[in-house]
Design a protein around this motif. Structure first.
Motif, PDB file in Angstrom:
ATOM      1  N   SER A 297       0.848  -1.190   0.000  1.00 48.45           N
ATOM      2  CA  SER A 297       0.000   0.000   0.000  1.00 48.45           C
ATOM      3  C   SER A 297       0.886   1.242   0.000  1.00 48.45           C
ATOM      4  O   SER A 297       2.064   1.193   0.368  1.00 48.45           O
TER       5      SER A 297
ATOM      6  N   LEU B  86      -3.849   7.117  -7.160  1.00 49.31           N
ATOM      7  CA  LEU B  86      -4.425   5.857  -6.706  1.00 49.31           C
ATOM      8  C   LEU B  86      -4.381   4.833  -7.833  1.00 49.31           C
ATOM      9  O   LEU B  86      -3.960   5.136  -8.949  1.00 49.31           O
TER      10      LEU B  86
ATOM     11  N   ALA C 116     -11.146   4.136  -8.051  1.00 52.47           N
ATOM     12  CA  ALA C 116     -10.696   4.236  -6.662  1.00 52.47           C
ATOM     13  C   ALA C 116     -10.541   5.686  -6.234  1.00 52.47           C
ATOM     14  O   ALA C 116     -10.810   6.038  -5.082  1.00 52.47           O
TER      15      ALA C 116
ATOM     16  N   LEU D 275     -14.049   7.005  -5.414  1.00 48.06           N
ATOM     17  CA  LEU D 275     -14.499   6.466  -4.133  1.00 48.06           C
ATOM     18  C   LEU D 275     -13.779   7.157  -2.981  1.00 48.06           C
ATOM     19  O   LEU D 275     -14.395   7.502  -1.960  1.00 48.06           O
ATOM     20  N   ALA D 276     -12.484   7.378  -3.147  1.00 50.89           N
ATOM     21  CA  ALA D 276     -11.703   8.028  -2.098  1.00 50.89           C
ATOM     22  C   ALA D 276     -12.202   9.434  -1.824  1.00 50.89           C
ATOM     23  O   ALA D 276     -12.432   9.827  -0.670  1.00 50.89           O
TER      24      ALA D 276
ATOM     25  N   SER E 270     -18.870   5.336 -10.714  1.00 54.44           N
ATOM     26  CA  SER E 270     -17.902   5.432  -9.620  1.00 54.44           C
ATOM     27  C   SER E 270     -18.275   6.534  -8.641  1.00 54.44           C
ATOM     28  O   SER E 270     -18.084   6.385  -7.430  1.00 54.44           O
TER      29      SER E 270
ATOM     30  N   ARG F 201     -10.253   4.971   2.302  1.00 54.08           N
ATOM     31  CA  ARG F 201      -9.987   3.542   2.395  1.00 54.08           C
ATOM     32  C   ARG F 201      -9.430   2.951   1.094  1.00 54.08           C
ATOM     33  O   ARG F 201      -8.619   2.033   1.130  1.00 54.08           O
ATOM     34  N   THR F 202      -9.861   3.475  -0.061  1.00 51.79           N
ATOM     35  CA  THR F 202      -9.333   2.938  -1.323  1.00 51.79           C
ATOM     36  C   THR F 202      -7.899   3.396  -1.575  1.00 51.79           C
ATOM     37  O   THR F 202      -7.250   2.900  -2.504  1.00 51.79           O
TER      38      THR F 202
ATOM     39  N   ASP G  70      -5.284  -0.233  -0.333  1.00 50.47           N
ATOM     40  CA  ASP G  70      -5.064  -0.771  -1.672  1.00 50.47           C
ATOM     41  C   ASP G  70      -3.579  -0.707  -2.012  1.00 50.47           C
ATOM     42  O   ASP G  70      -2.877   0.215  -1.595  1.00 50.47           O
TER      43      ASP G  70
END
Length: 376
Positions: free
Chosen positions: A66, A95, A100, A103-104, A125, A252-253, A257
């Motif tokens: 990560s 990312l 992602a 989403l972030a 998304s 979280r993404t 990740d």
């Protein structure tokens, strides 16, 4: 039987003409490509390919962890610095995908007790970001700043408005300045996805947010993908440094990740530097899109006037759209085919994407094929 319901749903999709299948393409496909998002024609550019290869040779095949552990390399840091500078923002965070990144941004900036005002035409998304965020989401009419103002005015507390800058289905642009004014009147933030604007709109391809004069604004956050104009893979969130710092600690993404593969970061950085040297590419993309629209509408087809690189041509039904796309393919032309549930208005269409490297002969051939095999 376990998963028995899957067969029922598959049959329902088949009957409705909505069954989707994978179609692997060869490396040397003979098809004329009007389906991909390689707007600037950089995915196979020698400099971009070498950027990927050099990064893989230097850093290996993967990021190894990560971003907060071992997944941040000096290459990632350079890419973030140059993306932020190019787009006019204070900071950037890379990312593993544009999905992602959305989403972030939405989940980190839409906490419990907040209001998220989301355009009805937003990409999946952004919609999923709204669903995962702890705030309350209110969907408003497409490209309607007055509806955004009304929704924000009725809420007490933190709020953001969320929108694409260029919508992926019809290729129409959002009224960014009006949306920003609506948010500022109510003390709300604006979060926009510039996936289809970066590399196509704004001075030298700096994006729709830059073109609207909003780059670097303290109340504006933009996301983008590295997989369209930059011909690579990955996503980025751009905004004030304090917002980016907040995402590093809460998104979280990003936190959970694996970091973007070095090869993708290297390719994106090479493409960005090439774009800076060749700022005429975005204007060429827009010219190709305008030419496709003009030629297709002259043939009597219902095509939406493009604000960027996407040209949408409406079809009478899902089945007709599938047949139309298949017939185009038989004639050597690859086009996108959008059907429900991918389209918010329920109208099926062919989705054509302009590219900077399409020639006059390519445009002529594409128009000839699309009109020759159109549904009766």
């Amino acid at each position: 039987m376990a998963f028995g319901w899957i067969d029922e749903q598959a049959e329902a999709r088949r009957r409705a003409g909505l069954l989707r299948t994978l179609r692997p393409r060869p490396a040397d496909s003979p098809l004329l490509d009007l389906a991909s998002n390689d707007y600037l024609g950089l995915a196979r550019h020698p400099e971009v390919v070498e950027g990927a290869a050099a990064a893989a040779r230097t850093w290996g095949g993967g990021a190894t962890g990560s971003r907060l552990v071992t997944g941040t390399t000096e290459l990632h840091a350079r890419l973030e610095t140059e993306l932020a500078e190019f787009c006019g923002f204070e900071a950037a965070l890379v990312l593993s995908s544009g999905y992602a990144a959305n989403l972030a941004a939405v989940t980190a900036l839409g906490p419990h007790g907040s209001l998220i005002v989301s355009d009805a035409g937003n990409h999946a998304s952004l919609i999923d970001g709204c669903r995962l965020a702890r705030g309350t989401t209110q969907v408003v009419g497409h490209a309607d700043p007055e509806a955004v103002t009304k929704a924000l005015a009725a809420h007490q507390g933190e709020a953001i408005a969320v929108s694409d800058t260029v919508f992926s289905v019809d290729g129409d642009a959002a009224p960014l300045r009006s949306l920003a004014e609506a948010c500022r009147e109510q003390g709300a933030g604006l979060v926009v996805d510039d996936a289809h604007g970066l590399g196509v709109l704004g001075e030298g391809g700096r994006g729709a947010v830059y073109a609207a004069g909003l780059g670097g604004a303290a109340d504006v956050v933009a996301t983008a993908t590295l997989s369209k104009s930059l011909g690579s893979q990955g996503g980025v969130v751009l905004g004030p440094a304090r917002v980016i710092g907040h995402l590093v600690n809460t998104a979280r993404t990003f936190i959970f990740d694996t970091g973007l593969a070095p090869a993708a970061a290297g390719a994106a950085l090479a493409a960005l530097r090439l774009l800076r040297r060749e700022p005429e590419r975005p204007a060429r993309v827009r010219a190709v899109a305008a030419e496709l629209h003009a030629r297709l509408t002259a043939e009597g087809l219902a095509a939406v006037r493009p604000d960027a690189a996407v040209v949408s041509v409406r079809a009478p039904s899902p089945d007709a759209a599938v047949r139309w796309a298949a017939d185009c393919r038989t004639e050597g032309l690859s086009v996108g085919c959008f059907r429900p549930p991918s389209v918010p208005d329920g109208v099926s269409r062919l989705r054509l994407t302009a590219r900077a490297d399409l020639s006059a002969a390519d445009i002529e051939r594409a128009v000839r094929v699309i009109t020759a095999v159109r549904p009766c």
